[in-house]
Structure formats: structure tokens, C-alpha cells
Design a protein around this motif. Structure first.
Motif, PDB file in Angstrom:
ATOM      1  N   VAL A  78       0.865  -1.167   0.000  1.00 11.57           N
ATOM      2  CA  VAL A  78       0.000   0.000   0.000  1.00 11.57           C
ATOM      3  C   VAL A  78       0.909   1.226   0.000  1.00 11.57           C
ATOM      4  O   VAL A  78       1.770   1.368   0.866  1.00 11.57           O
ATOM      5  N   VAL A  79       0.735   2.064  -0.997  1.00  8.71           N
ATOM      6  CA  VAL A  79       1.557   3.263  -1.147  1.00  8.71           C
ATOM      7  C   VAL A  79       0.810   4.439  -0.523  1.00  8.71           C
ATOM      8  O   VAL A  79      -0.301   4.768  -0.946  1.00  8.71           O
ATOM      9  N   HIS A  80       1.438   5.042   0.487  1.00 11.62           N
ATOM     10  CA  HIS A  80       0.835   6.176   1.174  1.00 11.62           C
ATOM     11  C   HIS A  80       1.469   7.500   0.774  1.00 11.62           C
ATOM     12  O   HIS A  80       0.890   8.550   0.985  1.00 11.62           O
ATOM     13  N   ARG A  81       2.669   7.436   0.232  1.00 10.73           N
ATOM     14  CA  ARG A  81       3.375   8.645  -0.204  1.00 10.73           C
ATOM     15  C   ARG A  81       3.779   8.428  -1.662  1.00 10.73           C
ATOM     16  O   ARG A  81       4.714   7.681  -1.954  1.00 10.73           O
ATOM     17  N   ALA A  82       3.085   9.098  -2.552  1.00 13.98           N
ATOM     18  CA  ALA A  82       3.269   8.876  -3.983  1.00 13.98           C
ATOM     19  C   ALA A  82       4.615   9.393  -4.471  1.00 13.98           C
ATOM     20  O   ALA A  82       5.080  10.434  -4.022  1.00 13.98           O
ATOM     21  N   GLU A 137      -2.819   9.876  -6.697  1.00 17.97           N
ATOM     22  CA  GLU A 137      -3.615   9.947  -5.478  1.00 17.97           C
ATOM     23  C   GLU A 137      -3.262   8.762  -4.581  1.00 17.97           C
ATOM     24  O   GLU A 137      -3.094   7.643  -5.059  1.00 17.97           O
ATOM     25  N   THR A 138      -3.153   9.001  -3.310  1.00 16.94           N
ATOM     26  CA  THR A 138      -2.855   7.950  -2.340  1.00 16.94           C
ATOM     27  C   THR A 138      -4.018   7.816  -1.383  1.00 16.94           C
ATOM     28  O   THR A 138      -4.814   8.737  -1.238  1.00 16.94           O
ATOM     29  N   PRO A 139      -4.155   6.695  -0.694  1.00 15.91           N
ATOM     30  CA  PRO A 139      -3.313   5.511  -0.868  1.00 15.91           C
ATOM     31  C   PRO A 139      -3.758   4.699  -2.083  1.00 15.91           C
ATOM     32  O   PRO A 139      -4.892   4.811  -2.535  1.00 15.91           O
ATOM     33  N   TYR A 140      -2.831   3.894  -2.609  1.00 12.30           N
ATOM     34  CA  TYR A 140      -3.148   2.943  -3.669  1.00 12.30           C
ATOM     35  C   TYR A 140      -2.312   1.696  -3.442  1.00 12.30           C
ATOM     36  O   TYR A 140      -1.369   1.697  -2.659  1.00 12.30           O
ATOM     37  N   VAL A 141      -2.686   0.627  -4.112  1.00  7.58           N
ATOM     38  CA  VAL A 141      -1.977  -0.641  -3.964  1.00  7.58           C
ATOM     39  C   VAL A 141      -1.159  -0.902  -5.223  1.00  7.58           C
ATOM     40  O   VAL A 141      -1.704  -0.960  -6.329  1.00  7.58           O
ATOM     41  N   ARG A 152      -0.987  -1.443 -10.965  1.00  5.64           N
ATOM     42  CA  ARG A 152      -1.887  -0.883  -9.952  1.00  5.64           C
ATOM     43  C   ARG A 152      -2.917  -1.961  -9.664  1.00  5.64           C
ATOM     44  O   ARG A 152      -3.435  -2.599 -10.578  1.00  5.64           O
TER      45      ARG A 152
END
Length: 131
Positions: free
Chosen positions: A69-73, A79-83, A98
Motif C-alpha cells: 500500500v503506497v501512502h506517499r506517492a 492519489e494515495t493511498p493505492y496498492v 496498480r
């Protein structure tokens, strides 16, 4: 939500990938020398280092290898968060994609379906969805 594909550039080497993606098809490459299937981003075969290849259309299935899980792009427009996930496509190569989840727990080996997501005004993106 899928982010815009700003920063993704079509090059001479990647043009075939984007042409297929525009039609909703994931392109892979099969080495003409040894038959190894590689991802669309690989300029040469990881097994024998040959550059010559034949275009292969992927079936769209794959299995989850790893994810985060990416919290800091890394780019300001994401846009965060993303996997972010590594998926082993049924044809063999691993791809970084993604991951659009349904909220169900993830585990290694989860079956996924890879799709080309079209964002108006930008290049297509590769997204994996839980089956």
C-alpha cells in the motif's frame, strides 16, 4: 480511482504496447531465439539477451506475487493511498501494476484479471482486479 497517466511517454520501443492497449489488449513479447515470454517493458530477453521478439496477446489472467500500500506517492499527481502489486501473468512474466481491490483480504496466489484502463486524454494504464 485510476490516476491520470501524466509522465507515461510513448517511445518507439513502447509504441506497440500502447497501440494494443488502445484496443484493450495486453501485449507481451515472445523471444524469437529461445521462446521465453517477457513483459512489454523488456527490451531484450532475460534468458538469452536477444532483442528480436514476436508480439503475443496476453490472456488477461494472473496471480498475485506481492503488494504494498503506497501512502506517499512518488509523483505528485498520483492519489494515495493505492496498492502497487507484482503479478505473475499466466504466460509467465511478472508485471508491476496498480491493483484495484474489492476490499477482500489479499494473499499470495490470489487470482487476478488484468485490464487496460483507458483514461480520457492520456495513455492507457494496466490495472489488475481481484476476480
Amino acid at each position: 480511482m485510476t490516476p491520470p497517466a501524466e509522465g507515461v511517454e510513448r517511445t518507439e520501443d513502447s509504441a506497440d504496447f500502447f497501440d494494443y492497449a488502445d484496443r484493450g489488449v495486453l501485449l507481451l513479447r515472445r523471444c524469437d531465439a529461445c521462446g521465453e515470454v517477457r513483459g512489454p517493458q523488456e527490451a531484450w530477453c532475460v534468458s538469452c539477451r536477444a532483442e528480436e521478439h514476436t508480439v503475443v496477446e496476453a490472456g488477461g489472467g494472473g496471480s498475485l506475487v506481492s503488494w504494498a500500500v503506497v501512502h506517499r506517492a512518488p509523483l505528485p499527481w498520483l492519489e494515495t493511498p493505492y496498492v502497487a502489486a507484482v503479478v505473475e501473468v499466466d504466460e509467465g512474466p511478472w508485471l508491476l501494476v496498480r491493483l484495484a481491490t474489492s476490499g477482500d483480504p489479499l494473499e499470495v496466489g490470489t487470482r487476478l484479471h488484468l485490464e487496460v484502463d483507458r483514461v480520457p486524454g492520456s495513455e492507457p494504464l494496466l490495472v489488475a482486479r481481484t476476480s
